[in-house]
Write a protein that holds these residues in place. Structure first.
Motif, short mmCIF file in Angstrom:
data_model
loop_
_atom_site.label_atom_id
_atom_site.label_comp_id
_atom_site.label_asym_id
_atom_site.label_seq_id
_atom_site.Cartn_x
_atom_site.Cartn_y
_atom_site.Cartn_z
N GLU A 182 -3.02 -10.47 13.61
CA GLU A 182 -2.65 -11.66 12.72
C GLU A 182 -3.24 -11.68 11.00
O GLU A 182 -2.50 -11.83 10.09
CB GLU A 182 -2.98 -13.09 13.14
CG GLU A 182 -2.32 -13.38 14.35
CD GLU A 182 -2.75 -14.73 15.22
OE1 GLU A 182 -3.54 -15.14 14.76
OE2 GLU A 182 -2.29 -14.93 16.53
N GLU A 219 0.42 0.16 7.53
CA GLU A 219 1.08 0.44 9.03
C GLU A 219 0.48 1.35 9.91
O GLU A 219 0.13 0.91 10.96
CB GLU A 219 2.51 1.16 8.71
CG GLU A 219 3.35 1.10 9.90
CD GLU A 219 3.75 -0.17 10.55
OE1 GLU A 219 4.05 -0.01 11.82
OE2 GLU A 219 4.05 -0.90 9.68
N LYS A 223 -2.21 -1.10 11.45
CA LYS A 223 -1.63 -1.64 12.59
C LYS A 223 -1.59 -1.01 13.90
O LYS A 223 -1.83 -1.47 14.90
CB LYS A 223 -0.12 -2.19 12.18
CG LYS A 223 0.50 -3.10 13.18
CD LYS A 223 2.16 -3.34 12.85
CE LYS A 223 2.55 -4.37 13.74
NZ LYS A 223 4.02 -4.48 13.63
N ARG A 236 -0.20 -7.71 5.03
CA ARG A 236 1.05 -7.07 4.97
C ARG A 236 2.14 -7.75 4.06
O ARG A 236 3.13 -7.43 3.58
CB ARG A 236 1.60 -6.47 6.14
CG ARG A 236 0.25 -5.56 6.93
CD ARG A 236 1.02 -4.93 8.10
NE ARG A 236 2.21 -4.28 8.22
CZ ARG A 236 3.15 -4.28 9.06
NH1 ARG A 236 2.98 -5.30 10.00
NH2 ARG A 236 4.31 -3.45 8.83
N ARG A 237 2.03 -8.95 4.32
CA ARG A 237 2.95 -9.93 3.63
C ARG A 237 2.97 -9.84 2.21
O ARG A 237 4.13 -10.15 1.57
CB ARG A 237 2.94 -11.40 4.12
CG ARG A 237 3.59 -11.63 5.57
CD ARG A 237 3.99 -12.94 5.89
NE ARG A 237 2.68 -13.57 6.06
CZ ARG A 237 2.06 -13.95 7.20
NH1 ARG A 237 2.48 -13.62 8.29
NH2 ARG A 237 0.90 -14.87 7.15
N ALA A 238 1.73 -9.82 1.53
CA ALA A 238 1.92 -9.73 0.16
C ALA A 238 0.46 -8.90 -0.10
O ALA A 238 -0.71 -9.24 -0.60
CB ALA A 238 1.67 -11.24 -0.33
N GLU A 298 -1.59 -8.98 9.59
CA GLU A 298 -0.17 -9.33 8.95
C GLU A 298 -0.12 -10.09 7.63
O GLU A 298 0.83 -10.14 6.78
CB GLU A 298 0.51 -10.12 10.14
CG GLU A 298 1.75 -10.27 9.81
CD GLU A 298 2.81 -9.08 9.60
OE1 GLU A 298 3.73 -9.10 8.93
OE2 GLU A 298 2.61 -7.89 10.33
N LYS A 299 -1.34 -10.88 7.53
CA LYS A 299 -1.49 -11.87 6.40
C LYS A 299 -1.39 -10.84 5.08
O LYS A 299 -0.90 -11.13 3.87
CB LYS A 299 -2.42 -12.59 6.37
CG LYS A 299 -2.59 -13.91 7.38
CD LYS A 299 -3.66 -14.72 7.33
CE LYS A 299 -3.56 -15.92 8.44
NZ LYS A 299 -5.01 -16.68 8.36
#
Length: 627
Positions: free
Chosen positions: A551, A571, A574, A557-559, A554-555
């Motif tokens: 999680e 990636e 991940k 990776r979003r910006a 992912e924060k």
């Protein structure tokens, strides 16, 4: 413990107390109140931060001004006199002729010439920045430069790539583009009238041709090594204040702790031993550190002891800006705080033993076969099979034949990737655009072929100075110095002189150290071959936090920021995190034999993915977060 700093203006301006005060303040953690002394000499200003409550380390001698963070071995002479004598006799090679831990600056007034020097192993840190046409500045810690506004905090992506893929910084890297560490065993000269950038000079240059040339028996080697180790510990003990020691239950830290305790007992004193251990025992008792620690404590009754449990470092935890992936409030920080609260001004660490006193080079049986020591090899293989409790043919296959295979074939047969590999190793987590540059700057392999060049490189040009620097950065937060008896110059020189066959005896490796420590270490510690460390538990605990880690990634990776994207392959990180077992399965993955945890992938691979995530997270936060 001292920290030093200084500035030499190259533009005709004069140095000021204000600048020196800013440099000193940037290096002092909140709550500490050291003595700060300063001297101004026109364009030059130098300062010393002294945590011992004294105004020491800044002196004027015969046309020189000296700022020094120095502790001498085997000498009762005035440190400044020793320093000047070494320079007058040996010039730019002076760091190779001072026996001790030091980071020093020397200003020669008549020539307007500034010299820096650092001990051969990097026990004391020293950084510098050169701003052409403006100033040259130095400080024990990077924050003394960037925290005082003398340079920017611009990140060096290649340095950070090296650090995250191999744990330590390479060479002079600090992680900042405009700040360099003076490498261990180097000197550097800055002349006020020169426009040329400073070029460090390598003073410590051990000769590979002298490696392995010592001649004598196994017992003679053990006797000599014991004397050198005893002296290395004794000379590092304070005369008045108590001392603290790391105690892991291994050969190196246990020896240091025992010898320190015995010396203290002669003077009706006690020592503090600090043990970083897993909260719960991992694996079989034979591999657990606790019984070995307990054996030391039972033998030496004047040891005060503290267990510190590992604190799982998670993304967003407070880090020191000078060391990515450090942990303020973590286990190392807690141990250093405990040492300071005990009244100690220094902590003795066993860092460097594997490369030196307890030499642990890989494939030694194959190495002495190549050297033609057939009788020695035969005796040791038979003794090792008996020690390991296995048939002789298995010992021959594992200890001799397998290591003689080519590296690539050996790794394929074992299913074990090389750590610095851009497909299956730690480099996979970096942006492919920087992988080649990171590879070129990364450490070469050492202690694999056991060649003279490898053995020299382990001390002269590898990770040990950066590892020492990490401890210095964390110790400075508590006003402490760190010293490393296993990296004593006399010990290192002697170990380099030993031929390879001396490192095997009595069916065991890490000789002649094991023989040397008869009557010093408890037998359980002296003869132990393996133990489980904190990273087994970290693997399990991170697996239990698998969903949270994903999680947090992912924060990002979003910006992602430009810097995060430039350094990391998010990636790939991940995919590395997804290699952690699911929380419901992780408690089945308990190590029962030396080697990797079961479960398919090497446990260190997802752990490096977590480390990369933590650094990526830190890059999105202010550089001065620790202060």
């Amino acid at each position: 413990m001292r920290l030093i700093c200084g500035i030499l203006h190259l533009d005709g301006n004069v140095a000021t107390d204000e600048t020196l005060n800013q440099m000193a303040a940037a290096m002092v953690a909140p709550g500490l109140t050291p003595m700060v002394t300063r001297q101004l000499h026109g364009s030059l200003g130098m300062g010393v931060v002294d945590f011992n409550g004294k105004a020491g380390g800044l002196a004027n001698e015969g046309g020189w001004t000296l700022a020094s963070d120095i502790r001498l071995n085997h000498s009762k002479e005035d440190p400044e006199q020793v320093l000047l004598s070494a320079f007058n006799k040996h010039g730019m090679d002076f760091p190779d002729h001072i026996d001790g831990d030091f980071a020093v600056a020397l200003w020669r007034h008549e020539r307007s010439e500034l010299w820096l020097g650092r001990d051969f192993i990097g026990a004391r840190p020293l950084t510098w920045t050169w701003q052409p046409g403006h100033w040259f500045a130095f400080a024990s810690l990077p924050k003394g430069l960037h925290g005082a506004g003398l340079t920017t905090t611009t990140i060096d992506p290649i340095a950070i790539g090296c650090k995250t893929s191999q744990t330590y910084f390479s060479g002079s890297d600090s992680g900042f583009t405009q700040i360099a560490y003076l490498q261990a065993g180097h000197s550097l000269c800055v002349r006020q009238q020169s426009d040329s950038p400073p070029v460090p000079h390598r003073a410590y240059r051990p000769d590979p041709g002298r490696v392995g040339t010592w001649r004598g028996t196994q017992e003679q080697a053990a006797s000599t090594l014991r004397q050198l180790i005893e002296e290395a510990v004794t000379t590092r003990l304070p005369s008045a204040r108590p001392v603290a020691c790391h105690l892991t239950g291994g050969l190196d830290s246990s020896t240091i702790t025992v010898l320190a305790a015995r010396n203290a007992r002669e003077n009706d004193k006690r020592v503090l031993a600090l043990s970083l251990v897993t909260e719960n025992a991992i694996g079989p008792e034979a591999l657990d550190e606790r019984p070995m620690i307990a054996a030391v404590l039972q033998q030496e009754t004047n040891i005060d002891h503290l267990y510190v449990h590992d604190v799982l470092p998670m993304p967003g935890a407070l880090s020191d800006p000078d060391w990515p992936d450090s942990e303020i409030g973590g286990a190392d920080d807690k141990m250093l705080a405990a040492a300071a609260n005990y009244g100690a001004d220094r902590l003795l660490s066993g860092v460097g033993g594997d490369e030196g006193a307890t030499y642990n080079g890989a494939n030694l049986y194959a190495a002495i076969f190549k050297k033609g020591h057939i009788l020695k090899l035969t005796r040791e293989l038979v003794a090792r099979a008996k020690s390991d409790g296995i048939p002789i043919h298995r010992a021959v296959r594992h200890r001799l034949l397998a290591p003689l295979l080519p590296h690539s074939l050996r790794n394929r047969l074992r299913g074990k990737p090389r750590a610095l590999n851009n497909i299956r190793g730690t480099l996979r987590y970096l942006n492919t655009d920087i992988v080649e540059s990171v590879t070129q700057r990364s450490f070469d392999s050492i202690l694999q072929e056991n060649t003279p060049n490898e053995r020299v490189k382990a001390f002269a040009d590898h990770h040990i100075p950066s590892r020492c620097t990490y401890y210095s950065i964390m110790a400075a937060r508590h006003g402490l110095a760190i010293s490393f008896p296993m990296l004593d110059r006399r010990v290192v020189d002697f170990i380099l002189s030993l031929p390879l066959h001396m490192f095997l005896a009595d069916g065991q490796s890490r000789q002649p150290f094991r023989r040397a420590m008869r009557g010093v270490l408890p037998e359980r510690v002296r003869l132990a071959q393996h133990k489980v460390g904190i990273f087994d538990e970290r693997f399990i605990l991170y697996a239990e936090q698998r969903d949270t880690l994903l999680e947090q990634l992912e924060k990002i990776r979003r910006a992602p920021s430009e810097l995060q994207q430039r350094i990391f392959d998010l990636e790939a990180i991940k995919e590395g995190l997804e290699q952690l077992p699911k929380p419901s399965e992780v408690r089945q993955l308990i190590r029962t034999t030396p080697g990797a945890l079961v479960g398919g992938n090497p446990p260190w691979l997802p752990l490096f993915a977590v480390s990369c995530l933590r650094v990526a997270w830190q890059l999105s936060e202010p550089a001065d977060q620790a202060h």
